[in-house]
Design a protein around this motif. Structure first.
Motif, PDB file in Angstrom:
ATOM      1  N   GLY A 244       0.787  -1.046  -0.042  1.00 26.02           N
ATOM      2  CA  GLY A 244      -0.038  -0.015   0.123  1.00 26.02           C
ATOM      3  C   GLY A 244       0.879   1.254   0.064  1.00 26.02           C
ATOM      4  O   GLY A 244       0.752   2.312  -0.734  1.00 26.02           O
ATOM      5  N   LEU A 245       1.839   1.189   0.709  1.00 22.25           N
ATOM      6  CA  LEU A 245       2.799   2.380   0.643  1.00 22.25           C
ATOM      7  C   LEU A 245       3.457   2.571  -0.597  1.00 22.25           C
ATOM      8  O   LEU A 245       3.759   3.642  -0.931  1.00 22.25           O
ATOM      9  N   VAL A 246       3.969   1.397  -1.317  1.00 18.68           N
ATOM     10  CA  VAL A 246       4.760   1.531  -2.579  1.00 18.68           C
ATOM     11  C   VAL A 246       3.521   2.245  -3.537  1.00 18.68           C
ATOM     12  O   VAL A 246       3.916   3.281  -4.540  1.00 18.68           O
ATOM     13  N   THR A 247       2.107   1.667  -3.570  1.00 24.76           N
ATOM     14  CA  THR A 247       1.207   2.330  -4.538  1.00 24.76           C
ATOM     15  C   THR A 247       1.071   3.712  -4.121  1.00 24.76           C
ATOM     16  O   THR A 247       0.864   4.473  -5.144  1.00 24.76           O
ATOM     17  N   ALA A 248       0.885   4.069  -2.900  1.00 29.91           N
ATOM     18  CA  ALA A 248       0.611   5.415  -2.606  1.00 29.91           C
ATOM     19  C   ALA A 248       2.004   6.347  -3.069  1.00 29.91           C
ATOM     20  O   ALA A 248       1.628   7.602  -3.494  1.00 29.91           O
ATOM     21  N   THR A 249       3.294   5.725  -3.009  1.00 31.58           N
ATOM     22  CA  THR A 249       4.300   6.627  -3.329  1.00 31.58           C
ATOM     23  C   THR A 249       4.146   6.848  -4.977  1.00 31.58           C
ATOM     24  O   THR A 249       4.857   7.688  -5.156  1.00 31.58           O
ATOM     25  N   LEU A 250       4.132   5.679  -5.507  1.00 34.96           N
ATOM     26  CA  LEU A 250       4.082   5.870  -6.946  1.00 34.96           C
ATOM     27  C   LEU A 250       2.871   6.801  -7.365  1.00 34.96           C
ATOM     28  O   LEU A 250       3.124   7.219  -8.642  1.00 34.96           O
ATOM     29  N   GLY A 251       1.837   6.895  -6.751  1.00 29.24           N
ATOM     30  CA  GLY A 251       0.579   7.662  -7.281  1.00 29.24           C
ATOM     31  C   GLY A 251       0.937   9.161  -6.870  1.00 29.24           C
ATOM     32  O   GLY A 251      -0.010   9.927  -6.694  1.00 29.24           O
ATOM     33  N   ALA A 252       2.133   9.542  -6.204  1.00 30.56           N
ATOM     34  CA  ALA A 252       2.162  10.648  -5.388  1.00 30.56           C
ATOM     35  C   ALA A 252       2.181  12.030  -6.832  1.00 30.56           C
ATOM     36  O   ALA A 252       2.358  11.498  -7.843  1.00 30.56           O
ATOM     37  N   ARG A 253       1.975  12.979  -6.343  1.00 33.50           N
ATOM     38  CA  ARG A 253       1.959  14.046  -7.380  1.00 33.50           C
ATOM     39  C   ARG A 253       3.217  14.258  -8.316  1.00 33.50           C
ATOM     40  O   ARG A 253       2.809  14.442  -9.590  1.00 33.50           O
ATOM     41  N   HIS A 254       4.372  13.933  -7.943  1.00 32.15           N
ATOM     42  CA  HIS A 254       5.685  14.044  -8.628  1.00 32.15           C
ATOM     43  C   HIS A 254       6.120  12.566  -9.240  1.00 32.15           C
ATOM     44  O   HIS A 254       6.767  12.529 -10.011  1.00 32.15           O
ATOM     45  N   ARG A 255       4.909  11.436  -8.855  1.00 32.06           N
ATOM     46  CA  ARG A 255       5.216  10.342  -9.675  1.00 32.06           C
ATOM     47  C   ARG A 255       6.640   9.861  -9.749  1.00 32.06           C
ATOM     48  O   ARG A 255       7.359   9.354 -10.860  1.00 32.06           O
ATOM     49  N   PRO A 256       7.179   9.703  -8.422  1.00 34.49           N
ATOM     50  CA  PRO A 256       8.620   9.293  -8.507  1.00 34.49           C
ATOM     51  C   PRO A 256       8.845   7.717  -8.674  1.00 34.49           C
ATOM     52  O   PRO A 256       7.623   7.033  -8.594  1.00 34.49           O
ATOM     53  N   ARG A 257      10.038   7.202  -9.245  1.00 36.19           N
ATOM     54  CA  ARG A 257      10.198   5.847  -9.483  1.00 36.19           C
ATOM     55  C   ARG A 257      10.501   5.345  -8.034  1.00 36.19           C
ATOM     56  O   ARG A 257      10.943   6.166  -7.135  1.00 36.19           O
TER      57      ARG A 257
END
Length: 211
Positions: A52-65
């Motif tokens: 869930g944390l991975v998915t949330a991070t990938l979906g952040a506004r700046h879309r980091p890898r």
């Protein structure tokens, strides 16, 4: 310089990773308020919370890898992480400054980085992660579906070097291609088979016997 942030539910977990990043001369650590090109997600165990944390991070506004760092990663957990979209996998004990920096730089460049032996574990790809045959679009070379598809010699040459851990620039030099050509080859494979990233592409094509 590659801007990277550390994301962890428990700040204690993220502290040693943040210190390792600060020791990488080509990585610029950022604060949570600043846009980062790569996010290093640190977890104490794999599970729905970690994914869930991975998915949330990938979906952040700046879309980091995302590069994921976890104490242990079973083959099934590694497959789930790659399917979720991570660009790099490291076990906590292997996350030295040099290796972590290399993984961050590789992710920023669109490459994938994994711990030793991780790729072999990913070859046993789970059925649930395989794109359905009906959903795979026919490629420009007429291929249609995973088992009936073939890779061109150029695609195999590029993917073999990706599987060995080489970055885009090095692959281009070895094969006498432009970096744009190498990127285009990998993008074409991931799009044709509807795969998430380079790590997914290598694991998938190895399992299907295409390499």
């Amino acid at each position: 310089m590659v801007r990277a942030e550390v994301v962890a539910l428990d700040p204690v977990l993220g502290t040693p990773v943040a210190e390792a990043l600060r020791a990488c001369p080509e990585v610029e650590p950022t604060s949570p308020e600043e846009p980062a090109q790569v996010a290093v997600v640190v977890v104490d165990r794999m599970g729905d919370g970690a994914l869930g944390l991975v998915t949330a991070t990938l979906g952040a506004r700046h879309r980091p890898r995302v590069v994921l760092v976890a104490p242990e990663l079973s083959p099934a957990e590694a497959r789930r992480a790659v399917a979720a979209g991570v660009s790099g996998l490291l076990r906590t004990g292997e996350a030295s400054a040099a290796r972590l920096g290399g993984a961050v730089l590789a992710a920023a460049g669109g490459d994938c980085a994994m711990s030793a032996g991780m790729l072999e574990e990913l070859v046993g790809w789970g059925v649930g992660l395989r794109p359905p045959v009906s959903s795979v679009r026919e490629g420009a070379d007429g291929s249609a579906g995973p088992r009936g598809s073939v890779l061109t010699e150029r695609e195999r040459a590029v993917l073999r070097l990706v599987a060995e851990g080489h970055e885009t620039g090095e692959i281009a030099r070895r094969l006498c291609y432009s970096t744009r050509t190498v990127t285009g080859v990998v993008h074409g494979i991931t799009r044709r088979f509807r795969l998430r990233n380079r790590a997914h592409a290598v694991a998938f094509t190895l399992r299907e016997g295409l390499l």
